[in-house]
Design a protein around this motif. Sequence first.
Motif, PDB file in Angstrom:
ATOM      1  N   UNK A  42       0.833  -1.205   0.000  1.00  0.00           N
ATOM      2  CA  UNK A  42       0.000   0.000   0.000  1.00  0.00           C
ATOM      3  C   UNK A  42       0.863   1.250   0.000  1.00  0.00           C
ATOM      4  N   UNK A  43       1.929   1.233   0.793  1.00  0.00           N
ATOM      5  CA  UNK A  43       2.801   2.408   0.870  1.00  0.00           C
ATOM      6  C   UNK A  43       3.518   2.648  -0.451  1.00  0.00           C
ATOM      7  N   UNK A  44       3.964   1.599  -1.106  1.00  0.00           N
ATOM      8  CA  UNK A  44       4.646   1.756  -2.386  1.00  0.00           C
ATOM      9  C   UNK A  44       3.714   2.269  -3.461  1.00  0.00           C
ATOM     10  N   UNK A  45       2.465   1.797  -3.459  1.00  0.00           N
ATOM     11  CA  UNK A  45       1.496   2.267  -4.448  1.00  0.00           C
ATOM     12  C   UNK A  45       1.193   3.745  -4.222  1.00  0.00           C
ATOM     13  N   UNK A  46       1.020   4.121  -2.969  1.00  0.00           N
ATOM     14  CA  UNK A  46       0.783   5.536  -2.665  1.00  0.00           C
ATOM     15  C   UNK A  46       1.942   6.401  -3.133  1.00  0.00           C
ATOM     16  N   UNK A  47       3.166   5.940  -2.895  1.00  0.00           N
ATOM     17  CA  UNK A  47       4.335   6.719  -3.291  1.00  0.00           C
ATOM     18  C   UNK A  47       4.407   6.896  -4.802  1.00  0.00           C
ATOM     19  N   UNK A  48       4.038   5.840  -5.550  1.00  0.00           N
ATOM     20  CA  UNK A  48       4.096   5.924  -7.011  1.00  0.00           C
ATOM     21  C   UNK A  48       3.107   6.938  -7.555  1.00  0.00           C
ATOM     22  N   UNK A  49       1.904   6.990  -6.967  1.00  0.00           N
ATOM     23  CA  UNK A  49       0.892   7.907  -7.472  1.00  0.00           C
ATOM     24  C   UNK A  49       1.063   9.319  -6.919  1.00  0.00           C
ATOM     25  N   UNK A  50       1.259   9.415  -5.611  1.00  0.00           N
ATOM     26  CA  UNK A  50       1.408  10.744  -5.022  1.00  0.00           C
ATOM     27  C   UNK A  50       2.630  11.447  -5.587  1.00  0.00           C
ATOM     28  N   UNK A  51       3.688  10.667  -5.874  1.00  0.00           N
ATOM     29  CA  UNK A  51       4.885  11.262  -6.454  1.00  0.00           C
ATOM     30  C   UNK A  51       4.671  11.797  -7.851  1.00  0.00           C
ATOM     31  N   UNK A  52       3.606  11.338  -8.519  1.00  0.00           N
ATOM     32  CA  UNK A  52       3.331  11.811  -9.878  1.00  0.00           C
ATOM     33  C   UNK A  52       2.621  13.149  -9.875  1.00  0.00           C
ATOM     34  N   UNK A  53       1.974  13.504  -8.776  1.00  0.00           N
ATOM     35  CA  UNK A  53       1.166  14.712  -8.739  1.00  0.00           C
ATOM     36  C   UNK A  53       1.965  15.940  -8.353  1.00  0.00           C
ATOM     37  N   UNK A  54       1.670  17.033  -9.020  1.00  0.00           N
ATOM     38  CA  UNK A  54       2.310  18.307  -8.717  1.00  0.00           C
ATOM     39  C   UNK A  54       1.243  19.341  -8.381  1.00  0.00           C
ATOM     40  N   UNK A  55       1.429  20.137  -7.336  1.00  0.00           N
ATOM     41  CA  UNK A  55       0.448  21.185  -7.013  1.00  0.00           C
ATOM     42  C   UNK A  55       0.462  22.331  -8.017  1.00  0.00           C
ATOM     43  N   UNK A  56       1.491  22.383  -8.872  1.00  0.00           N
ATOM     44  CA  UNK A  56       1.592  23.457  -9.867  1.00  0.00           C
ATOM     45  C   UNK A  56       0.870  23.123 -11.168  1.00  0.00           C
ATOM     46  N   UNK A  57       0.398  21.887 -11.295  1.00  0.00           N
ATOM     47  CA  UNK A  57      -0.297  21.440 -12.500  1.00  0.00           C
ATOM     48  C   UNK A  57      -1.747  21.148 -12.152  1.00  0.00           C
ATOM     49  N   UNK A  58      -2.660  21.586 -13.022  1.00  0.00           N
ATOM     50  CA  UNK A  58      -4.078  21.288 -12.839  1.00  0.00           C
ATOM     51  C   UNK A  58      -4.550  20.391 -13.976  1.00  0.00           C
ATOM     52  N   UNK A  59      -5.530  19.545 -13.673  1.00  0.00           N
ATOM     53  CA  UNK A  59      -6.138  18.674 -14.671  1.00  0.00           C
ATOM     54  C   UNK A  59      -7.601  19.083 -14.792  1.00  0.00           C
ATOM     55  N   UNK A  60      -8.021  19.367 -16.001  1.00  0.00           N
ATOM     56  CA  UNK A  60      -9.409  19.756 -16.277  1.00  0.00           C
ATOM     57  C   UNK A  60     -10.137  18.554 -16.862  1.00  0.00           C
ATOM     58  N   UNK A  61     -11.261  18.196 -16.246  1.00  0.00           N
ATOM     59  CA  UNK A  61     -12.056  17.043 -16.666  1.00  0.00           C
ATOM     60  C   UNK A  61     -13.469  17.500 -16.982  1.00  0.00           C
ATOM     61  N   UNK A  62     -14.096  16.838 -17.934  1.00  0.00           N
ATOM     62  CA  UNK A  62     -15.452  17.195 -18.323  1.00  0.00           C
ATOM     63  C   UNK A  62     -16.466  16.145 -17.936  1.00  0.00           C
ATOM     64  N   UNK A  63     -17.737  16.528 -17.948  1.00  0.00           N
ATOM     65  CA  UNK A  63     -18.799  15.573 -17.653  1.00  0.00           C
ATOM     66  C   UNK A  63     -19.076  15.387 -16.187  1.00  0.00           C
ATOM     67  N   UNK A  64     -18.518  16.239 -15.337  1.00  0.00           N
ATOM     68  CA  UNK A  64     -18.790  16.148 -13.909  1.00  0.00           C
ATOM     69  C   UNK A  64     -18.057  15.044 -13.186  1.00  0.00           C
ATOM     70  N   UNK A  65     -17.096  14.385 -13.819  1.00  0.00           N
ATOM     71  CA  UNK A  65     -16.326  13.314 -13.180  1.00  0.00           C
ATOM     72  C   UNK A  65     -15.022  13.858 -12.628  1.00  0.00           C
ATOM     73  N   UNK A  66     -14.419  13.113 -11.703  1.00  0.00           N
ATOM     74  CA  UNK A  66     -13.111  13.494 -11.185  1.00  0.00           C
ATOM     75  C   UNK A  66     -12.039  12.469 -11.560  1.00  0.00           C
ATOM     76  N   UNK A  67     -12.339  11.691 -12.619  1.00  0.00           N
ATOM     77  CA  UNK A  67     -11.375  10.744 -13.160  1.00  0.00           C
ATOM     78  C   UNK A  67     -11.343  10.880 -14.682  1.00  0.00           C
TER      79      UNK A  67
END
Length: 400
Positions: free
Chosen positions: A47-72
């Motif tokens: 679980x810790x390794x999976x979290x590190x792989x994903x959380x490490x990919x995210x940057x607070x300086x980058x935003x992702x815009x999604x359509x259709x009311x989803x958050x994925x």
Amino acid sequence: MSSALKQIFLMIRVNLGSLPRRLWISLSMVLSVALVVAVLSGFLAMARGFEAALVGAGSPDIAVILGGGTNQETGSDVPAEEIRSLTAATGGIGVARNAAGGLALSREIVVAVDVTRASDGADQTLSLRGMDLAGPGLRDLATLSAGRLFSPGARDIVVGARIANEFSGFAVGDKVRLGAVDWTVVGHFTSGGNAFESEIWADLEAVQSAFDRQGQVQSLRVRLDGAGGLPVLQEHLSAFPGAPHTALSEADLYAAQSERTASLIRLFGWPLALLMAVGATAGALNTMMSSVSDRTVEIATLRLLGFGRLPAFTATWVEAMLLSVAGAALGILASWLAFNGWQASTMGANNTKIAFQLDVTTEVALTAGLLGLAIGVIGAALPALAATRLPLTSALRARG
């Protein structure tokens, strides 16, 4: 008080001195605790390794815009007219500008592709991400490790390090069939070991054409204009007609994804570890009852010589705790040697494979170790109490 302490230390020495007589049953307790600790540590490290792989990919300086009311990204669709409206905006909308004066933006789409792993012939589903040329530059940790980036409109792919290492046929210059067409591997990239290394990148229009997704865009990646850029962007998007649009920081997007899967891993790991802990506790109880039974005459003799109930209780409890500590330490060591840095993979967002490394952190080791100590505490309670209630005359008669 000094006399009581002396009695406790003396009875502990007597208990530990008799361990060689009970070597195998004591070892069984140590090994059962070690097994529980190693299993729980393995799940927590996953679980810790999976979290590190994903959380490490995210940057607070980058935003992702999604359509259709989803958050994925799965199920998201950003219409072309709204992309044009966004890129044509002249005022401040919370998005940084590039050197040419345009928005620092990448249109993106993710397609699941099946690839056969040469080592065992198993089919794996990977993410092929189509993006604009600005896309790689919006991944702060991404760096080319070999070759070059894809060319506009060409069927070129750039492969993440984890895929290049695990799958044959992805060397620079190789031809790979993804979907119904062949692609040329033109480069490899690294990204600090995070989830991006489990992706394949290509030109957006080439992916749209190859998979009959003409005009489809699932997400927009933008670089925010400072710390206050996200609220400004969200307010701007709220004025768009039609289906609602979501703008969230890349860090929040991946943190939410990691929490869902990590929670699922823990959901399987904890019940299994606790079930094994019940068995280990029963084993500890049996071991310590055997210890008390083996030392019946010794304990009775010391009690008749004036030793109190507290030394008998404490000595039995300390013996169990020392055996549990040994088991916990052995389990942590075994989990670190077996699991730390071990390559694993699971299904992530977009129903595609995400590779990661198991990470036996200090927190993981302490959590698993505490469960091992709890086994000793619970398993020693009844035997320690039994040691204080031995029928002394019967015990001494048994000696004869």
